[in-house]
Motif scaffolding. Structure first.
Motif, short mmCIF file in Angstrom:
data_model
loop_
_atom_site.label_atom_id
_atom_site.label_comp_id
_atom_site.label_asym_id
_atom_site.label_seq_id
_atom_site.Cartn_x
_atom_site.Cartn_y
_atom_site.Cartn_z
N SER A 17 0.84 -1.21 0.00
CA SER A 17 0.00 0.00 0.00
C SER A 17 0.86 1.25 0.00
O SER A 17 2.01 1.23 0.44
CB SER A 17 -0.90 0.01 1.24
N ARG A 67 -9.80 -0.96 -4.79
CA ARG A 67 -8.42 -1.01 -4.29
C ARG A 67 -7.89 0.38 -3.92
O ARG A 67 -7.10 0.52 -2.99
CB ARG A 67 -7.49 -1.62 -5.34
N ASN A 84 -4.17 0.50 -2.30
CA ASN A 84 -4.07 -0.78 -1.61
C ASN A 84 -4.03 -1.92 -2.63
O ASN A 84 -4.41 -1.75 -3.78
CB ASN A 84 -5.27 -0.96 -0.67
N SER A 85 -3.58 -3.07 -2.17
CA SER A 85 -3.50 -4.27 -3.02
C SER A 85 -2.84 -3.93 -4.35
O SER A 85 -3.34 -4.29 -5.43
CB SER A 85 -4.91 -4.82 -3.26
N LYS A 87 -0.61 -3.71 -7.66
CA LYS A 87 -0.20 -4.68 -8.64
C LYS A 87 0.93 -4.08 -9.50
O LYS A 87 1.02 -2.85 -9.61
CB LYS A 87 -1.37 -5.03 -9.55
N ASP A 90 0.11 -1.28 -11.78
CA ASP A 90 -0.17 0.05 -11.22
C ASP A 90 1.06 0.96 -11.30
O ASP A 90 0.98 2.15 -10.98
CB ASP A 90 -0.60 -0.05 -9.75
#
Length: 128
Positions: A17, A67, A84-85, A87, A90
């Motif tokens: 995060s 997310r 958050n979460s 990848k 991103d």
């Protein structure tokens, strides 16, 4: 004129995060819609999230829905994006933007070409 300065980017592992901040100054009362955008190398700019001036309504791209969370604190003229979460996809430069037009519908709120003011960006890198 509205000045925007982003901070909070960095490198994290997948699943991690981050919280991005955007400090606004100048004629901030004219910012009726604020948003976060991102651009990865070789890719088009993408609208990630936006929020109305009163903070009551937010908009998200399908790719980050559930997310990422956008929020703002009017008392200190700061816009946030909680990631958050995360990848690997991103990974991008993230930009804060503001405009005088209201947010309207999701597609309009996330249309980068409609924004008047932009920050310099903060890099987010997500490793797998």
């Amino acid at each position: 004129q509205v000045q925007l300065v982003e901070s909070g980017g960095g490198s994290v592992q997948a699943g991690g995060s981050l919280r991005l901040s955007c400090a606004a100054s100048g004629y901030t009362y004219s910012s009726n819609c604020m948003g976060w955008f991102r651009q990865a190398p070789g890719k088009a700019r993408e609208g990630v999230a936006a929020i109305t001036s009163d903070g009551r309504t937010s908009y998200y791209a399908d790719s980050v829905q559930g997310r990422f969370t956008i929020s703002k604190v009017s008392a200190n003229n700061t816009l946030y994006l909680h990631l958050n979460s995360l990848k690997p996809e991103d990974t991008a430069m993230y930009y804060c933007a503001a405009r005088t037009a209201t947010c309207g519908r999701t597609w309009y709120a996330l249309a980068g070409g409609t924004y008047n003011y932009w920050g310099q960006g903060t890099q987010v890198t997500v490793s797998s």
